[in-house]
Scaffold this motif. Sequence first.
Motif, mmCIF file in Angstrom:
data_model
loop_
_atom_site.group_PDB
_atom_site.id
_atom_site.type_symbol
_atom_site.label_atom_id
_atom_site.label_comp_id
_atom_site.label_asym_id
_atom_site.label_seq_id
_atom_site.Cartn_x
_atom_site.Cartn_y
_atom_site.Cartn_z
ATOM 1 N N VAL A 183 -17.913 1.586 -19.444
ATOM 2 C CA VAL A 183 -16.641 2.202 -19.066
ATOM 3 C C VAL A 183 -16.225 1.625 -17.717
ATOM 4 O O VAL A 183 -17.017 1.625 -16.767
ATOM 5 N N ASN A 184 -15.015 1.089 -17.660
ATOM 6 C CA ASN A 184 -14.526 0.447 -16.442
ATOM 7 C C ASN A 184 -15.512 -0.602 -15.922
ATOM 8 O O ASN A 184 -15.721 -0.756 -14.716
ATOM 9 N N GLY A 185 -16.133 -1.318 -16.861
ATOM 10 C CA GLY A 185 -17.029 -2.408 -16.507
ATOM 11 C C GLY A 185 -18.428 -2.012 -16.094
ATOM 12 O O GLY A 185 -19.250 -2.874 -15.782
ATOM 13 N N LYS A 186 -18.738 -0.702 -16.094
ATOM 14 C CA LYS A 186 -20.059 -0.229 -15.700
ATOM 15 C C LYS A 186 -20.790 0.348 -16.908
ATOM 16 O O LYS A 186 -20.176 0.878 -17.831
ATOM 17 N N VAL A 187 -22.116 0.268 -16.894
ATOM 18 C CA VAL A 187 -22.913 0.803 -17.994
ATOM 19 C C VAL A 187 -22.648 2.296 -18.154
ATOM 20 O O VAL A 187 -22.817 3.076 -17.207
ATOM 21 N N GLN A 188 -22.223 2.701 -19.338
ATOM 22 C CA GLN A 188 -21.990 4.104 -19.654
ATOM 23 C C GLN A 188 -21.842 4.196 -21.164
ATOM 24 O O GLN A 188 -20.768 3.976 -21.715
ATOM 25 N N GLN A 189 -22.929 4.528 -21.843
ATOM 26 C CA GLN A 189 -22.936 4.488 -23.302
ATOM 27 C C GLN A 189 -22.565 5.828 -23.925
ATOM 28 O O GLN A 189 -23.118 6.869 -23.570
ATOM 29 N N GLY A 190 -21.648 5.787 -24.859
ATOM 30 C CA GLY A 190 -21.402 6.907 -25.761
ATOM 31 C C GLY A 190 -20.540 8.031 -25.253
ATOM 32 O O GLY A 190 -19.854 8.688 -26.043
ATOM 33 N N LEU A 191 -20.557 8.305 -23.947
ATOM 34 C CA LEU A 191 -19.881 9.487 -23.426
ATOM 35 C C LEU A 191 -19.402 9.236 -22.004
ATOM 36 O O LEU A 191 -20.132 8.653 -21.189
ATOM 37 N N THR A 192 -18.196 9.697 -21.691
ATOM 38 C CA THR A 192 -17.682 9.586 -20.325
ATOM 39 C C THR A 192 -16.665 10.691 -20.086
ATOM 40 O O THR A 192 -16.243 11.381 -21.025
ATOM 41 N N ARG A 193 -16.272 10.849 -18.822
ATOM 42 C CA ARG A 193 -15.280 11.887 -18.507
ATOM 43 C C ARG A 193 -14.390 11.428 -17.366
ATOM 44 O O ARG A 193 -14.786 10.629 -16.507
ATOM 45 N N PHE A 194 -13.164 11.964 -17.365
ATOM 46 C CA PHE A 194 -12.172 11.709 -16.332
ATOM 47 C C PHE A 194 -11.626 13.058 -15.879
ATOM 48 O O PHE A 194 -11.490 13.980 -16.694
ATOM 49 N N THR A 195 -11.287 13.189 -14.598
ATOM 50 C CA THR A 195 -10.834 14.478 -14.080
ATOM 51 C C THR A 195 -9.596 14.304 -13.208
ATOM 52 O O THR A 195 -9.126 13.193 -12.963
ATOM 53 N N ASN A 196 -9.089 15.445 -12.713
ATOM 54 C CA ASN A 196 -7.951 15.422 -11.795
ATOM 55 C C ASN A 196 -8.398 15.577 -10.341
ATOM 56 O O ASN A 196 -7.611 15.993 -9.488
ATOM 57 N N ALA A 197 -9.667 15.240 -10.057
ATOM 58 C CA ALA A 197 -10.131 15.274 -8.670
ATOM 59 C C ALA A 197 -9.246 14.372 -7.814
ATOM 60 O O ALA A 197 -8.937 13.249 -8.210
ATOM 61 N N PRO A 198 -8.809 14.844 -6.644
ATOM 62 C CA PRO A 198 -7.890 14.053 -5.818
ATOM 63 C C PRO A 198 -8.452 12.689 -5.455
ATOM 64 O O PRO A 198 -9.659 12.512 -5.330
ATOM 65 N N GLY A 199 -7.571 11.738 -5.326
ATOM 66 C CA GLY A 199 -7.951 10.389 -4.932
ATOM 67 C C GLY A 199 -7.423 9.369 -5.902
ATOM 68 O O GLY A 199 -6.471 8.665 -5.621
ATOM 69 N N GLY A 200 -8.014 9.315 -7.068
ATOM 70 C CA GLY A 200 -7.561 8.363 -8.066
ATOM 71 C C GLY A 200 -7.936 6.935 -7.712
ATOM 72 O O GLY A 200 -8.590 6.655 -6.713
ATOM 73 N N ALA A 201 -7.499 6.013 -8.566
ATOM 74 C CA ALA A 201 -7.763 4.599 -8.332
ATOM 75 C C ALA A 201 -6.810 4.059 -7.269
ATOM 76 O O ALA A 201 -5.627 4.387 -7.259
ATOM 77 N N ALA A 202 -7.322 3.244 -6.389
ATOM 78 C CA ALA A 202 -6.469 2.611 -5.376
ATOM 79 C C ALA A 202 -5.780 1.394 -5.982
ATOM 80 O O ALA A 202 -6.262 0.804 -6.956
ATOM 81 N N PRO A 203 -4.643 0.989 -5.439
ATOM 82 C CA PRO A 203 -4.005 -0.235 -5.920
ATOM 83 C C PRO A 203 -4.907 -1.442 -5.707
ATOM 84 O O PRO A 203 -5.729 -1.467 -4.788
ATOM 85 N N ALA A 204 -4.750 -2.433 -6.570
ATOM 86 C CA ALA A 204 -5.455 -3.700 -6.340
ATOM 87 C C ALA A 204 -4.927 -4.320 -5.050
ATOM 88 O O ALA A 204 -3.740 -4.217 -4.728
ATOM 89 N N ALA A 205 -5.806 -4.959 -4.307
ATOM 90 C CA ALA A 205 -5.420 -5.499 -3.002
ATOM 91 C C ALA A 205 -4.354 -6.588 -3.140
ATOM 92 O O ALA A 205 -4.470 -7.473 -3.993
#
Length: 507
Positions: A393-415
């Motif tokens: 998930v997003n290029g990192k090892v994470q098999q079978g299950l993942t989660r996303f939340t509304n925790a503040p912050g989010g992804a930053a813009p690409a530089a």
Amino acid sequence: MKKLVLAIVTGAAVVAAALIPSGPPSEAASPGFASAVSSVRQTSWQTNNSVNALAIAGDTVYAGGLFTRIRQPGKPAGQGESVRTYIAAFNRKTGAPTSFAPKLNGPVYSIATSPDGKWVVIGGDFTTVNGLSRHKLAMFNVATGKIVIGWDPKFSARVKALAIYGNSVYVGGAFGRVDGTTRNRLAAVSVSQGVLQAWNPNADDDVYAVDVSDNGQRVFVGGPFEKINGKDHYSLAMVNTTTGAAYSMPAAAAIPEPSPTCTTRVKDIDTLGNKVFVSNGGDGYGCYDGVLAADATTGKLLWQNNCLGATEAIKAIGNWVYKGSHAHDCSDSGAFGDDTGTHYLLVENAANGNLGPWFPNTDANPNSTTQVGPLAMAGTSTDLWVGGDFLHVNGKVQQGLTRFTNAPGGAAPAAPKAPKVTSTALNKATVKFTDTYDLDNLTLTYNVFRGSTNIGSYKYTSYYWEPRKTYTVTDTGVKSGQTVSYHIEVNDGRSIVKGPAVSVKVR
């Protein structure tokens, strides 16, 4: 008074500054992302094989599938594992497993929790649970985690889809009999005792998806079937909650009937308010693989997204419909073409089906039985859980299950890259910069700085799969002989990313 001139260049073309890329602009929400949840992957445990089904009761997330082990976040296969045979439960806020660990002798393909949060029902291929006979269906008490002993309806074949409303558990799958009574691929049993109910839509082929409208007045069913109660209802039907009689559903006409080159079928259904959202997938050439929305009372089509790449799972949260698919071409819906890779996770605007600002990604396990990536979704107003056959998930090892939340912050813009700066005219400097992208937002603010002075602020909409566009700013607030530096800062509403500076001597 200084004067700035801005232009946009795409390839060799020069376009007016007011022009922005097509698609729905989306301002960054206050937490730093524009949809209900961020694309940033939150910590959760993994599984050693596919997750086929997900459901939530309170702070517990239930996952079912082909797995026999769960393992700690970040660990490779074979390390940090605990036994869970085809079913597991996780803390919704931390992603850690609970002690819920029934022993099944076969895979789970469907899970539903009761609206009051007291019961969880699982369906699949199993015939025993904790040594007790259970024919494809079992119920557990959410509070205690124990199987409900006296609840034991017997299904003759796989249970693939479940939904609970009131005192009814609506069941879809491949079965032909329930407790010895004919029920072709659709049936209902009571929540209280597991007794077979009169509901009998009688599908002529398998059922993959079942859901009930939020007001309990309609049951929506989907799969590769062609008839309900002997009448034509290809792949999608809206039926009475008591009798199983099918209503007219005009939106079903958006799904093409079988042809020599293509067969499509409904894979998932999710209702929210007075809308029902339907995902589809097909085999062959020219199939319908997208998502449609219909009025949950009249069955009329509200919108249809035509991305290619079967949509296996959907979840509606607020104003958004999250989808797990292997989308590879959304050009018919005004988005990416068939040359930007596979987009396994996307979000669509619940009002019109347009792609929205959420771009995490998974892969698909080439050694799995499905090889499609995401297979199941569940969520609340604050989080989204995704299960499937993926390994990363997003290029990192994470098999079978993942989660996303509304925790503040989010992804930053690409530089942003360093701008190209020139000075070919007296008392002027020309700054050319390329746009960037954000996996949580479409509209970004670009601030052009001369040293510490902001000489211009511009908003542009961009998608990460698009070719980067070039903008030109002419700075007339400088004097001949000066050496000045310029850099770009990109702001998504919360995160500010600064690019490298470049100097120039003004002519």
